[in-house]
Design an enzyme around this catalytic site. Structure first.
Site, short mmCIF file in Angstrom:
data_model
loop_
_atom_site.label_atom_id
_atom_site.label_comp_id
_atom_site.label_asym_id
_atom_site.label_seq_id
_atom_site.Cartn_x
_atom_site.Cartn_y
_atom_site.Cartn_z
N ASP A 129 32.44 37.28 12.28
CA ASP A 129 31.08 36.83 11.48
C ASP A 129 31.38 35.90 10.49
O ASP A 129 30.43 35.78 9.65
CB ASP A 129 30.61 38.30 11.09
N ASP A 133 27.06 39.62 19.35
CA ASP A 133 26.62 38.96 18.11
C ASP A 133 27.20 37.57 17.89
O ASP A 133 26.70 36.79 17.28
CB ASP A 133 26.92 39.87 16.97
#
Length: 372
Positions: free
Chosen positions: A94, A151
């Protein structure tokens, strides 16, 4: 509609002018608002994966207002995130969310050389997570060497950016390889998506697809759908590969078919009727993806995507936006995961606010498109 857009933007600016001053006084990175104050991330301190969204929100407001108060607040947080680059161990896939939206936005809007270096550093960290069998490893815990999550389609934007900045083909090759794996192993024929896929880290064989933050294995976590929808649009914008556009459209059609009658979005499209759980983060993120998708297709398709985005955004404004001082953010009823995981359920969460503001900025023509 223009009046509604202008009124929403005016309220957004007013809300975050005051809320950003509070965040600076509290010396934290806002994760969510409760009882009229800000609360920091629940895990991992300043390395928590959502911490790029607050400075991204400030950069959106700066781009739309040129008010340097927002620039100063964004850079306050950038300094904190720069320290996390040095500590490194808590970072994961991320870093795209964390750094493209903070230092990357700074470089895009101001030309800061330091911000560019930080963003390239983060891109190198993300590239280092690539498993040559075809996927980017999500997390660093022992036993999760083969875990990847949907994601990451959004985080690929950092690698595309690094390729465009440096000309180094490694970044592009890694991003496209992971996107191709996601297309093959995450997106189902009906346009729904797995959240997690576990691969054999030695061979790349797909072993399992647990439920992750959705209701259960085989269900359809709505924010996973929005990550895929917007993520494949972003991959198309960077590569021009029609396969990515077609995949984005397939996910978008599935998502649109599951918008509730009231314009809101369930946390999981296959969740039980009770308890009812919404996730307005999914709604706001999908709206951003749909607005970008509308600009990628022919005129006969545009209205379907744009109208669905506006429908969701109006529903958020009318029934789930808190403009009072009781909430320092805006969107209520944001849910991190269907099953309680400590990250918040049916509450205000900052990255929901970020996507809401990005979508409104798109409608008013001031979005700097931080993903590209």
């Amino acid at each position: 509609m223009q009046q509604w857009i202008d009124e929403a933007w005016e309220k957004i600016v007013g809300k975050f002018t005051a809320s950003s001053e509070l965040a600076a006084r509290m010396e934290l990175i806002p994760y969510k608002s409760e009882n009229g104050t800000w609360i920091a991330s629940p895990f991992d301190g300043d390395s928590w994966w959502t911490n790029g969204f607050w400075p991204a929100l400030m950069w959106q407001l700066y781009a739309g207002t040129e008010d340097e108060r927002f620039l100063r607040e964004a850079r306050r947080v950038e300094k904190l995130l720069r320290k996390e680059l040095m500590s490194f161990e808590l970072l994961n896939h991320d870093v795209g969310f964390m750094y493209l939206l903070s230092s990357g936005a700074d470089y895009k809007l101001t030309g800061s050389d330091e911000a560019r270096r930080d963003t390239l550093h983060a891109a190198t960290i993300l590239a280092g997570r690539f498993n040559p069998t075809g996927f980017i490893r999500a997390w660093g815990q022992k036993g999760r060497e083969g875990w990847a999550i949907v994601d990451c389609m959004m985080n690929l934007a950092l690698l595309y950016w690094a390729h465009e900045q440096t000309g180094d083909p490694r970044f592009l090759k890694i991003a496209r390889t992971h996107a191709d794996t996601t297309m093959r192993c995450f997106v189902r024929p009906d346009g729904s998506c797995n959240h997690i896929v576990i691969f054999d880290p030695e061979t790349g064989e797909m072993l399992d697809a647990p439920g992750g933050q959705g209701y259960c294995a085989g269900s359809s976590w709505s924010r996973g759908q929005s990550w895929a929808l917007y993520g494949f649009v972003i991959s198309y914008l960077h590569t021009g590969d029609a396969r990515y556009l077609d995949t984005a459209k397939r996910v978008a059609h599935y998502f649109i078919s599951n918008i509730r009658a009231d314009g809101l979005i369930d946390c999981d499209f296959r969740q039980p009727k009770e308890p009812q759980k919404l996730d307005n983060i999914a709604s706001a993120c999908a709206a951003c993806g749909l607005l970008e998708l509308a600009d990628c297709v022919g005129e006969h398709e545009q209205a379907m995507y744009r109208d669905a985005a506006v429908r969701m955004l109006r529903a958020l404004c009318e029934s789930c936006a808190d403009w009072s001082d009781r909430c320092r953010g805006i969107l209520t009823r944001c849910t991190a995961a269907y099953h309680e995981d400590g990250a918040g359920q049916e509450t205000n969460i900052t990255y929901g606010d970020y996507f809401f503001v990005e979508a409104i900025a798109k409608l008013r023509g001031t979005d700097p498109m931080l993903w590209k």
